[in-house]
Scaffold this active site. Structure first.
Site, PDB file in Angstrom:
ATOM      1  N   LYS A 169     -10.267  -4.787  -4.546  1.00 40.31           N
ATOM      2  CA  LYS A 169     -11.496  -4.186  -5.214  1.00 40.31           C
ATOM      3  C   LYS A 169     -11.339  -2.766  -5.008  1.00 40.31           C
ATOM      4  O   LYS A 169     -12.029  -1.914  -5.658  1.00 40.31           O
ATOM      5  CB  LYS A 169     -12.828  -4.223  -3.739  1.00 40.31           C
TER       6      LYS A 169
ATOM      7  N   LYS B 184      -3.596 -10.388  -7.452  1.00 35.43           N
ATOM      8  CA  LYS B 184      -4.643 -11.312  -6.509  1.00 35.43           C
ATOM      9  C   LYS B 184      -5.450  -9.406  -7.359  1.00 35.43           C
ATOM     10  O   LYS B 184      -5.758  -9.340  -7.574  1.00 35.43           O
ATOM     11  CB  LYS B 184      -4.676 -10.308  -5.164  1.00 35.43           C
TER      12      LYS B 184
ATOM     13  N   LYS C 111       0.772  -1.175  -0.006  1.00 36.04           N
ATOM     14  CA  LYS C 111      -0.166   0.326  -0.214  1.00 36.04           C
ATOM     15  C   LYS C 111       1.416   0.805   0.247  1.00 36.04           C
ATOM     16  O   LYS C 111       0.240   2.663  -0.578  1.00 36.04           O
ATOM     17  CB  LYS C 111      -1.318  -0.172   1.312  1.00 36.04           C
TER      18      LYS C 111
HETATM   19  P1  TYM Z   1     -10.571  -6.262   3.038  1.00 37.57           P
HETATM   20  O1  TYM Z   1     -11.483  -5.886   3.000  1.00 37.57           O
HETATM   21  O2  TYM Z   1      -9.742  -6.262   2.197  1.00 37.57           O
HETATM   22  O3  TYM Z   1     -10.733  -8.084   2.221  1.00 37.57           O
HETATM   23  C1  TYM Z   1     -11.924  -8.549   3.200  1.00 37.57           C
HETATM   24  C2  TYM Z   1     -11.869 -10.031   3.248  1.00 37.57           C
HETATM   25  O4  TYM Z   1     -11.876 -10.865   1.713  1.00 37.57           O
HETATM   26  C3  TYM Z   1     -10.709 -12.114   1.681  1.00 37.57           C
HETATM   27  N1  TYM Z   1     -10.113 -10.695   0.571  1.00 37.57           N
HETATM   28  C4  TYM Z   1      -9.932 -12.314  -0.648  1.00 37.57           C
HETATM   29  N2  TYM Z   1      -9.986 -13.794  -0.572  1.00 37.57           N
HETATM   30  C5  TYM Z   1      -9.821 -14.013  -1.413  1.00 37.57           C
HETATM   31  N3  TYM Z   1      -8.668 -13.151  -2.842  1.00 37.57           N
HETATM   32  C6  TYM Z   1      -9.013 -12.448  -3.074  1.00 37.57           C
HETATM   33  N4  TYM Z   1      -8.602 -11.888  -4.128  1.00 37.57           N
HETATM   34  C7  TYM Z   1      -9.248 -11.699  -1.506  1.00 37.57           C
HETATM   35  N5  TYM Z   1      -9.154 -10.716  -1.217  1.00 37.57           N
HETATM   36  C8  TYM Z   1      -9.942 -10.053  -0.029  1.00 37.57           C
HETATM   37  C9  TYM Z   1      -9.300 -10.973   2.461  1.00 37.57           C
HETATM   38  O5  TYM Z   1      -8.760 -11.601   3.041  1.00 37.57           O
HETATM   39  C10 TYM Z   1     -10.307 -10.586   3.776  1.00 37.57           C
HETATM   40  O6  TYM Z   1     -11.082 -11.841   4.105  1.00 37.57           O
HETATM   41  N6  TYM Z   1      -7.941  -6.262   6.486  1.00 37.57           N
HETATM   42  C11 TYM Z   1      -9.248  -6.730   6.456  1.00 37.57           C
HETATM   43  C12 TYM Z   1     -10.384  -6.664   7.417  1.00 37.57           C
HETATM   44  C13 TYM Z   1     -10.276  -6.774   8.742  1.00 37.57           C
HETATM   45  C14 TYM Z   1     -10.248  -7.862   8.983  1.00 37.57           C
HETATM   46  C15 TYM Z   1     -10.160  -7.438  10.005  1.00 37.57           C
HETATM   47  C16 TYM Z   1     -10.585  -9.326   8.890  1.00 37.57           C
HETATM   48  C17 TYM Z   1     -10.227  -5.413   9.983  1.00 37.57           C
HETATM   49  N7  TYM Z   1     -10.209  -6.175  11.134  1.00 37.57           N
HETATM   50  C18 TYM Z   1     -10.277  -8.164  11.366  1.00 37.57           C
HETATM   51  C19 TYM Z   1     -10.504 -10.017  10.456  1.00 37.57           C
HETATM   52  C20 TYM Z   1     -10.815  -9.761  10.801  1.00 37.57           C
HETATM   53  C21 TYM Z   1      -9.083  -5.930   5.039  1.00 37.57           C
HETATM   54  O7  TYM Z   1      -8.871  -5.582   4.477  1.00 37.57           O
HETATM   55  O8  TYM Z   1      -9.742  -7.220   3.957  1.00 37.57           O
END
Ligand code: TYM
Length: 339
Positions: A205, A202, A120
Site C-alpha cells: 500500500k 510484494k 524499511k
Molecule cells: P500491514 O498493515 O502491512 O498488512 C496488513 C495485512 O495484510 C497482509 N498483506 C499481504 N498479504 C498478501 N499479499 C500482500 N501483498 C500483502 N501485503 C500485506 C499482511 O501480511 C497483514 O496480515 N505488522 C502488521 C500489522 C500488525 C499486526 C499486529 C498483524 C501490527 N500488529 C498483530 C497481526 C497481529 C503489518 O504491518 O501489516
C-alpha cells in the site's frame, strides 16, 4: 451495549492492519478475507494499528482520515462490530505499556535480523528510527495482551509471528504460563499477492506507483485498466509457475481467491484463450467483488457518529480484555501494585 467476550470460552483471534495507506487487494486477500468466516467460531479482536504506522512519517490529517476509513473498510468487508472487537490501537494504552516491558525481554540481535526492518531501513534511509527497530515488539504486545491463539496474516508477517512466539516462550520460561503462545494462520492461496508491474515484489500500500497495486477503493474502470496493464510473459499459456511465470501466477492466485477456483480449474477455463481475455476477466471479477464493499464503505463514511461509537465501544472492550494480562505481567515481574 456489546458484550465483552469471555476470555476462554472460545479460542481467540487477533490481527491488525496499519492505516498507512489505502488498503490493497493484498491486504484483503492475504488477511481480511480469512477473518470474515471465523467471527462465530472464535472471539475475534481486530485492531487498526495506528501506533505501528508512526514508524514512518505520517501526515496527521491524513492519518486521522485513514484510521476512520480503515474502520469503515473492516465493517464494509463483512466484519460485524457486534461479533468482533474492532478498535484503534492507540485507544488502548496497554499496548504501549506491554511493549515497553517486552522490549526488556527482546534482544537487539534478533530484531536486527527482521527482514521488514532491513527493507524499511532501505526505503526510508533518512528516518531509521528506534520505533522501526522495535516494531515487532509492539506487535508481540498486541498479540500477547489478548492471550491470542491464532493470528491470521499474510506471508510477510511470518517472521514477526515467530519472534512473538520466542518472546512469549522466553517470558513464560522465567515466570510461568503468563502468555498463550500464538500460532500464525497463513492461507495457502493469497498470502503473497505480488505487484502488478513488478511481480517479483510484494503488492504494497505504500508503493509510489499506483499501477503496482489495486486499492480496495479503486473504481471498476481503474481496476480493469490496471489488470490489463499487468506485466506477464511471452509464453501465452495460462498455467501456474511462480518461478518462470510470476505475473500470470500472481493473476491466477488473485482470481483463485476471488472466485474460489483451483489453479487447475482456472487453467481449464482459459485453455486456448489469450492473456488479454484472462486479464479482462480477472479485472472484472475483482471489480465485482469490491463493488459492494465500496458502496458500504461510502455509506459508513457518511455516518461519523456510528463509526465513533464503534471505536469507543471497541476501545473499552479491548482495554477490559487486555488489562487482565497486563496486571498479571506487572505482578510477575515485581512491579508494586498501585492499590
Ligand atoms: P500491514 O498493515 O502491512 O498488512 C496488513 C495485512 O495484510 C497482509 N498483506 C499481504 N498479504 C498478501 N499479499 C500482500 N501483498 C500483502 N501485503 C500485506 C499482511 O501480511 C497483514 O496480515 N505488522 C502488521 C500489522 C500488525 C499486526 C499486529 C498483524 C501490527 N500488529 C498483530 C497481526 C497481529 C503489518 O504491518 O501489516
Amino acid at each position: 451495549k456489546r458484550e465483552v467476550p469471555k476470555m476462554k470460552d472460545k479460542k481467540i483471534i487477533f490481527s491488525g492492519i496499519q492505516p498507512s495507506g489505502n488498503l490493497t487487494l493484498g491486504n484483503y486477500l492475504g488477511a481480511i478475507i480469512n477473518w470474515i468466516p471465523r467471527q462465530d467460531e472464535y472471539n475475534c479482536i481486530y485492531s487498526i494499528v495506528d501506533l505501528h504506522a508512526l514508524t514512518v512519517r505520517q501526515n496527521p490529517a491524513e492519518l486521522r482520515q485513514k484510521t476512520r476509513s480503515l474502520l469503515a473498510l473492516y465493517i464494509a468487508c463483512g466484519l460485524d462490530p457486534d461479533k468482533n472487537v474492532l478498535f484503534v490501537q492507540s485507544h488502548n494504552g496497554a499496548h504501549a505499556e506491554l511493549a515497553w516491558i517486552l522490549n526488556c525481554y527482546t534482544y537487539t540481535g534478533e530484531l536486527s535480523r527482521m527482514t521488514q526492518f532491513k527493507e524499511k531501513s532501505q526505503s526510508h534511509a533518512d528516518n531509521i528510527n528506534a520505533g522501526l527497530f522495535t516494531y515487532p515488539v509492539l506487535m508481540a504486545a498486541d498479540i500477547l495482551l489478548y492471550q491470542t491463539d491464532l493470528v491470521p496474516v499474510g506471508h510477510d508477517q511470518k517472521q514477526h509471528l515467530e519472534i512473538t512466539r520466542d518472546i512469549a516462550q522466553r517470558f513464560n520460561n522465567i515466570y510461568g504460563e503468563v502468555f498463550t503462545v500464538p500460532e500464525a494462520y497463513i492461507p495457502e492461496v493469497g498470502a503473497r499477492i505480488m505487484s502488478l508491474q513488478q511481480p517479483e515484489n510484494k503488492m504494497s500500500k505504500s508503493d509510489e506507483n499506483p499501477n503496482n497495486y489495486i486499492s480496495l477503493l479503486d473504481s471498476p474502470n481503474t481496476i480493469v485498466k490496471k489488470f490489463k496493464r499487468a506485466v506477464t510473459d511471452s509464453e501465452r499459456i495460462i498455467r501456474y509457475d511462480e518461478k518462470d511465470k510470476p505475473g500470470i501466477s500472481n493473476l491466477m492466485s488473485i482470481y483463485a481467491s476471488v472466485v474460489g477456483k483451483s489453479y487447475k480449474e482456472i487453467e481449464e477455463e482459459f485453455q486456448g484463450k489469450g492473456y488479454g481475455d484472462f486479464k479482462q476477466r480477472v479485472g472484472e471479477a475483482v471489480a465485482e467483488t469490491l463493488k459492494p464493499i465500496q458502496e458500504k464503505h461510502r455509506e459508513l463514511m457518511a455516518d461519523k457518529g456510528y463509526l465513533d461509537n464503534i471505536m469507543k465501544d471497541g476501545a473499552e472492550r479491548a482495554e477490559n480484555l487486555s488489562y487482565r494480562t497486563l496486571r498479571k505481567v506487572y505482578k510477575k515481574i515485581g512491579l508494586v501494585p498501585r492499590g
